[in-house]
Design an enzyme around this catalytic site. Structure first.
Site, PDB file in Angstrom:
ATOM      1  CG  ASP B  12      -1.994  -1.024   1.175  1.00 44.34           C
ATOM      2  OD1 ASP B  12      -2.119  -1.669   0.124  1.00 44.34           O
ATOM      3  OD2 ASP B  12      -2.724  -1.184   2.165  1.00 44.34           O
ATOM      4  CG  ASP B 131     -12.864  -4.204  -3.145  1.00 42.87           C
ATOM      5  OD1 ASP B 131     -11.924  -4.983  -3.397  1.00 42.87           O
ATOM      6  OD2 ASP B 131     -12.700  -2.981  -2.967  1.00 42.87           O
TER       7      ASP B 131
END
Lengths: 203, 253
Positions: B12, B131
């Site tokens: 990330d 997702d």
């Protein structure tokens, strides 16, 4: 000087960086005269067959590539740079290729539904013959593949490296001064860099 | 021997810096994503993934420099996701040196973006990140905006649609499991892997090595994980040795 032939392909810069990493003196070019003067020629390719062949025609590069192959100078085709050497492809077609290697490019049909298309990822290189371009590779060396079509040479003895994806597929071919691979040496870590080093050092 | 299952560490990145990452003493700058990516590459990662979570346009612009610097020293496939909204965004990342770009919310807003990117850059360059969260009555619902917004889309139907539109693979994250360390939602993985003919990358929930094996056994072509690799918990080599011992086809470097 190694000419990296620019035919509107996404992996040009990666190939340039990887060859430079192993000591290659490289020039990215779309000028047929630069290709004619180069000591060695690399044709990377990524994307669609028809788009690539149109790019070759528009940039008037087909003749220069045929001359390079016929001249005996070391020649390296990568991915689509391998496929366009064949007579024709099913992709967007049939679509005519350069016709340097007799054979066709066909859609991958692995048979087993668990085997996905694109054939994407690291597969073992099954080395069917010894070759200077394969010098220094371990027997279980893997390389990174990503493609949905595969080249089938009429003369299977040209296929010096295979990979298994439900069926044996062409991973690399050799014909005289010409070596071409379906996988991406520029994305295959130390294995790929070794192959590119072999090309840089080839006489 | 056949195609090896891929192990993909994900970093990330926010404003050009790693948010959570491996903490090796050998790293000069543990916050530099490029150093982290190079370390994973040296360990034999099959691909590297950056997820850009910068909130501002200024922050997002830093990812291009990160990608450029990574491409100069990492000779393995690089996927970059986060904030890709247009074909032009994708093109900038690919030109900087990314091999694939991942789209999520923008693809839900405009599914034609997937088609446009596939036609322009080839299917192999387009990953659609999905997702998914379990519905009380069965099945999965697709969420956007980093898992915050329910979209009223069925997970299976959406994955099939993006595959038909030319996506090269699906990065499938279980919202139920993400961050829990309880393992992948293996039913989700196997359902999607059977529903599409393109590769599926399982993501969300890995807490121990056995979870990676379970994801692959459920039918994932690749597994993506973040925290298990960070803080030196497990090296890529350890993970691969474990999975190979479990009988999975793994590339050992």
């Amino acid at each position: 000087m190694i000419a990296i032939v620019d035919v509107c392909s996404g992996n040009l810069r990666s190939v340039e960086r990887a060859l430079a990493q192993v000591g290659g003196d490289v020039t990215v070019t779309r000028d047929p005269d630069v290709v004619r003067k180069a000591d060695k020629v690399v044709v990377p390719g990524q994307g669609a067959f028809g788009v690539f062949m149109r790019g070759l025609v528009e940039r008037d590069l087909g003749a220069a590539l045929r001359e390079a192959i016929a001249s005996g100078r070391p020649y390296l085709g990568i991915c689509l740079g391998l496929q366009v050497l064949f007579d024709e492809s099913e992709e967007q077609g049939p679509c005519a290729g350069l016709g340097v290697i007799p054979g066709t490019v066909e859609r991958l049909r692995p048979g087993d539904p668990a085997l996905k298309v694109p054939h994407m990822g690291w597969n073992r290189l099954v080395q069917r013959a010894r070759d200077p371009m394969l010098a220094g590779l371990a027997d279980d060396a893997h390389a990174y593949f990503v493609h949905s079509y595969h080249a089938v040479p009429r003369d299977l003895s040209l296929r010096i490296v295979e990979a298994e994806h439900g069926i044996p597929i062409t991973a690399a071919i050799r014909k005289d001064n010409l070596f071409a691979c379906q996988f991406h040496p520029e994305k295959s870590q130390h294995v790929g860099l070794q192959i590119l080093r072999n090309f840089v050092e080839a006489a | 021997m056949t195609l090896a299952r891929r192990i993909i560490p994900c970093l990330d990145v926010k404003d050009g810096r790693v948010v959570k990452g491996i903490n090796f003493v050998s790293l000069r700058d543990a916050g530099d994503p490029v150093e982290q990516a190079a370390a994973y590459d040296a360990q034999g990662a099959d691909e590297i993934c950056y997820l850009d979570i910068s909130a501002s346009p200024e922050g997002r612009s830093t990812i291009l420099d990160v990608v450029r610097r990574t491409a100069n020293q990492v000779f393995a496939p690089l996927t970059v996701g986060g904030g890709v909204r247009t074909v032009a965004d994708a093109e900038r990342l690919l030109e900087a040196g990314a091999d694939k770009i991942a789209v999520n919310t923008a693809a839900i807003r405009d599914p034609a973006l997937v088609t446009a990117c596939a036609e322009r850059f080839g299917n192999q360059a387009i990953v659609v990140a999905v997702d998914a969260k379990r519905r009380p009555g069965g099945g999965w619902e697709v969420y956007s905006h980093g898992g915050r917004t329910p979209e009223g889309l069925d997970g299976v139907a959406w994955c099939q649609q993006v595959a038909d539109r030319g996506a090269g693979e699906i990065l499938l994250t279980s919202m139920d499991r993400d961050g829990t360390g309880q393992g992948y939602d293996t039913e989700l993985v196997s359902t999607i892997a059977r529903a599409v003919t393109i590769p599926v990358i399982a993501s969300g929930g890995v807490g121990e090595l056995a979870h990676l094996a379970a994801g692959l056994e459920a039918g994932a072509d690749a597994v993506l994980a973040a925290s298990i690799f960070h803080f030196g918990q497990h090296t890529i080599g350890e993970v691969k040795a474990f999975l190979a011992k479990a009988g999975l086809p793994i590339r050992i470097c």
